[in-house]
Design a protein around this motif. Sequence first.
Motif, PDB file in Angstrom:
ATOM      1  N   GLN A  18     -31.830  -4.898  12.528  1.00  0.00           N
ATOM      2  CA  GLN A  18     -31.410  -6.233  12.105  1.00  0.00           C
ATOM      3  C   GLN A  18     -31.149  -6.269  10.600  1.00  0.00           C
ATOM      4  O   GLN A  18     -31.642  -7.123   9.870  1.00  0.00           O
ATOM      5  CB  GLN A  18     -32.455  -7.275  12.510  1.00  0.00           C
ATOM      6  N   LEU A  19     -30.351  -5.289  10.143  1.00  0.00           N
ATOM      7  CA  LEU A  19     -29.982  -5.189   8.736  1.00  0.00           C
ATOM      8  C   LEU A  19     -28.482  -5.397   8.588  1.00  0.00           C
ATOM      9  O   LEU A  19     -27.702  -4.930   9.406  1.00  0.00           O
ATOM     10  CB  LEU A  19     -30.347  -3.809   8.179  1.00  0.00           C
ATOM     11  N   GLU A  20     -28.097  -6.082   7.552  1.00  0.00           N
ATOM     12  CA  GLU A  20     -26.690  -6.195   7.204  1.00  0.00           C
ATOM     13  C   GLU A  20     -26.457  -5.264   6.024  1.00  0.00           C
ATOM     14  O   GLU A  20     -26.908  -5.543   4.912  1.00  0.00           O
ATOM     15  CB  GLU A  20     -26.336  -7.637   6.844  1.00  0.00           C
ATOM     16  N   LEU A  21     -25.816  -4.144   6.289  1.00  0.00           N
ATOM     17  CA  LEU A  21     -25.613  -3.132   5.258  1.00  0.00           C
ATOM     18  C   LEU A  21     -24.210  -3.223   4.688  1.00  0.00           C
ATOM     19  O   LEU A  21     -23.236  -3.401   5.413  1.00  0.00           O
ATOM     20  CB  LEU A  21     -25.831  -1.730   5.846  1.00  0.00           C
ATOM     21  N   SER A  22     -24.113  -3.078   3.370  1.00  0.00           N
ATOM     22  CA  SER A  22     -22.798  -3.003   2.738  1.00  0.00           C
ATOM     23  C   SER A  22     -22.230  -1.609   3.003  1.00  0.00           C
ATOM     24  O   SER A  22     -22.919  -0.722   3.498  1.00  0.00           O
ATOM     25  CB  SER A  22     -22.928  -3.251   1.232  1.00  0.00           C
ATOM     26  N   GLU A  23     -20.976  -1.408   2.661  1.00  0.00           N
ATOM     27  CA  GLU A  23     -20.344  -0.099   2.873  1.00  0.00           C
ATOM     28  C   GLU A  23     -21.049   0.990   2.063  1.00  0.00           C
ATOM     29  O   GLU A  23     -21.224   2.106   2.541  1.00  0.00           O
ATOM     30  CB  GLU A  23     -18.856  -0.157   2.534  1.00  0.00           C
ATOM     31  N   GLU A  24     -21.460   0.651   0.834  1.00  0.00           N
ATOM     32  CA  GLU A  24     -22.172   1.636   0.008  1.00  0.00           C
ATOM     33  C   GLU A  24     -23.520   1.988   0.633  1.00  0.00           C
ATOM     34  O   GLU A  24     -23.922   3.157   0.647  1.00  0.00           O
ATOM     35  CB  GLU A  24     -22.395   1.107  -1.413  1.00  0.00           C
ATOM     36  N   GLU A  25     -24.220   0.977   1.156  1.00  0.00           N
ATOM     37  CA  GLU A  25     -25.517   1.224   1.789  1.00  0.00           C
ATOM     38  C   GLU A  25     -25.363   2.048   3.064  1.00  0.00           C
ATOM     39  O   GLU A  25     -26.197   2.911   3.360  1.00  0.00           O
ATOM     40  CB  GLU A  25     -26.221  -0.103   2.104  1.00  0.00           C
ATOM     41  N   LYS A  26     -24.286   1.820   3.791  1.00  0.00           N
ATOM     42  CA  LYS A  26     -24.026   2.608   5.001  1.00  0.00           C
ATOM     43  C   LYS A  26     -23.783   4.065   4.646  1.00  0.00           C
ATOM     44  O   LYS A  26     -24.304   4.973   5.306  1.00  0.00           O
ATOM     45  CB  LYS A  26     -22.837   2.038   5.771  1.00  0.00           C
ATOM     46  N   GLU A  27     -22.998   4.306   3.605  1.00  0.00           N
ATOM     47  CA  GLU A  27     -22.735   5.685   3.184  1.00  0.00           C
ATOM     48  C   GLU A  27     -24.014   6.364   2.690  1.00  0.00           C
ATOM     49  O   GLU A  27     -24.266   7.529   2.994  1.00  0.00           O
ATOM     50  CB  GLU A  27     -21.660   5.715   2.090  1.00  0.00           C
ATOM     51  N   GLN A  28     -24.830   5.621   1.942  1.00  0.00           N
ATOM     52  CA  GLN A  28     -26.096   6.181   1.459  1.00  0.00           C
ATOM     53  C   GLN A  28     -27.039   6.470   2.623  1.00  0.00           C
ATOM     54  O   GLN A  28     -27.698   7.500   2.656  1.00  0.00           O
ATOM     55  CB  GLN A  28     -26.764   5.230   0.461  1.00  0.00           C
ATOM     56  N   ALA A  29     -27.093   5.567   3.602  1.00  0.00           N
ATOM     57  CA  ALA A  29     -27.939   5.774   4.780  1.00  0.00           C
ATOM     58  C   ALA A  29     -27.463   6.989   5.565  1.00  0.00           C
ATOM     59  O   ALA A  29     -28.284   7.776   6.065  1.00  0.00           O
ATOM     60  CB  ALA A  29     -27.929   4.530   5.665  1.00  0.00           C
ATOM     61  N   LYS A  30     -26.166   7.170   5.660  1.00  0.00           N
ATOM     62  CA  LYS A  30     -25.621   8.328   6.373  1.00  0.00           C
ATOM     63  C   LYS A  30     -26.043   9.625   5.680  1.00  0.00           C
ATOM     64  O   LYS A  30     -26.469  10.580   6.329  1.00  0.00           O
ATOM     65  CB  LYS A  30     -24.091   8.239   6.428  1.00  0.00           C
ATOM     66  N   LYS A  31     -25.989   9.642   4.347  1.00  0.00           N
ATOM     67  CA  LYS A  31     -26.424  10.830   3.594  1.00  0.00           C
ATOM     68  C   LYS A  31     -27.925  11.064   3.752  1.00  0.00           C
ATOM     69  O   LYS A  31     -28.359  12.199   3.965  1.00  0.00           O
ATOM     70  CB  LYS A  31     -26.085  10.668   2.111  1.00  0.00           C
ATOM     71  N   ASP A  32     -28.714   9.986   3.665  1.00  0.00           N
ATOM     72  CA  ASP A  32     -30.170  10.113   3.774  1.00  0.00           C
ATOM     73  C   ASP A  32     -30.586  10.629   5.144  1.00  0.00           C
ATOM     74  O   ASP A  32     -31.422  11.534   5.250  1.00  0.00           O
ATOM     75  CB  ASP A  32     -30.848   8.774   3.498  1.00  0.00           C
ATOM     76  N   ILE A  33     -30.007  10.065   6.193  1.00  0.00           N
ATOM     77  CA  ILE A  33     -30.357  10.504   7.540  1.00  0.00           C
ATOM     78  C   ILE A  33     -29.898  11.933   7.768  1.00  0.00           C
ATOM     79  O   ILE A  33     -30.597  12.732   8.395  1.00  0.00           O
ATOM     80  CB  ILE A  33     -29.768   9.537   8.593  1.00  0.00           C
ATOM     81  N   GLY A  34     -28.753  12.285   7.226  1.00  0.00           N
ATOM     82  CA  GLY A  34     -28.273  13.670   7.331  1.00  0.00           C
ATOM     83  C   GLY A  34     -29.231  14.648   6.665  1.00  0.00           C
ATOM     84  O   GLY A  34     -29.525  15.716   7.203  1.00  0.00           O
ATOM     85  N   ARG A  35     -29.743  14.276   5.474  1.00  0.00           N
ATOM     86  CA  ARG A  35     -30.723  15.138   4.790  1.00  0.00           C
ATOM     87  C   ARG A  35     -32.007  15.255   5.598  1.00  0.00           C
ATOM     88  O   ARG A  35     -32.606  16.320   5.671  1.00  0.00           O
ATOM     89  CB  ARG A  35     -31.002  14.615   3.394  1.00  0.00           C
ATOM     90  N   MET A  36     -32.424  14.156   6.202  1.00  0.00           N
ATOM     91  CA  MET A  36     -33.636  14.209   7.037  1.00  0.00           C
ATOM     92  C   MET A  36     -33.443  15.145   8.225  1.00  0.00           C
ATOM     93  O   MET A  36     -34.320  15.956   8.545  1.00  0.00           O
ATOM     94  CB  MET A  36     -33.998  12.804   7.540  1.00  0.00           C
ATOM     95  N   LEU A  37     -32.302  15.052   8.868  1.00  0.00           N
ATOM     96  CA  LEU A  37     -32.032  15.922  10.014  1.00  0.00           C
ATOM     97  C   LEU A  37     -31.931  17.386   9.588  1.00  0.00           C
ATOM     98  O   LEU A  37     -32.382  18.281  10.312  1.00  0.00           O
ATOM     99  CB  LEU A  37     -30.761  15.476  10.733  1.00  0.00           C
ATOM    100  N   ASP A  38     -31.350  17.639   8.410  1.00  0.00           N
ATOM    101  CA  ASP A  38     -31.302  19.008   7.900  1.00  0.00           C
ATOM    102  C   ASP A  38     -32.707  19.548   7.659  1.00  0.00           C
ATOM    103  O   ASP A  38     -33.001  20.708   7.944  1.00  0.00           O
ATOM    104  CB  ASP A  38     -30.493  19.075   6.607  1.00  0.00           C
ATOM    105  N   TYR A  39     -33.595  18.715   7.152  1.00  0.00           N
ATOM    106  CA  TYR A  39     -34.978  19.136   6.900  1.00  0.00           C
ATOM    107  C   TYR A  39     -35.699  19.429   8.217  1.00  0.00           C
ATOM    108  O   TYR A  39     -36.442  20.399   8.325  1.00  0.00           O
ATOM    109  CB  TYR A  39     -35.719  18.069   6.097  1.00  0.00           C
ATOM    110  N   VAL A  40     -35.455  18.601   9.233  1.00  0.00           N
ATOM    111  CA  VAL A  40     -36.059  18.849  10.542  1.00  0.00           C
ATOM    112  C   VAL A  40     -35.546  20.170  11.107  1.00  0.00           C
ATOM    113  O   VAL A  40     -36.310  20.954  11.678  1.00  0.00           O
ATOM    114  CB  VAL A  40     -35.777  17.673  11.506  1.00  0.00           C
TER     115      VAL A  40
END
Length: 97
Positions: A18-40
């Motif tokens: 239930q978050l309203e993310l801006s385009e910048e926040e979406k791109e940052q979230a995509k990078k963050d989740i990608g880094r987390m998956l790489d670490y896993v």
Amino acid sequence: MANRISDETIEYVGILAQLELSEEEKEQAKKDIGRMLDYVDKLNELDTSGVEPMSHVFPVNNVFREDVVTNSDDHEAILKNAPAAKDSSFMVPKTVE
């Protein structure tokens, strides 16, 4: 970093959270989740064949008491803790014998 996170996935996670993310926040979230998956993925490369599974790093034992059923039907003792009633219309009816 593998590009495993799609825009649709980020949008779906935002809806679930239930978050309203801006385009910048979406791109940052995509990078963050990608880094987390790489670490896993990096952690999955570790050889854990000789490691015993555990739920806690310290040897913790169950500290709960035994569940013992007792008769706690002591109405008089319980009612002594209740405040005095100001209105007599709110009285607990006596049980029919």
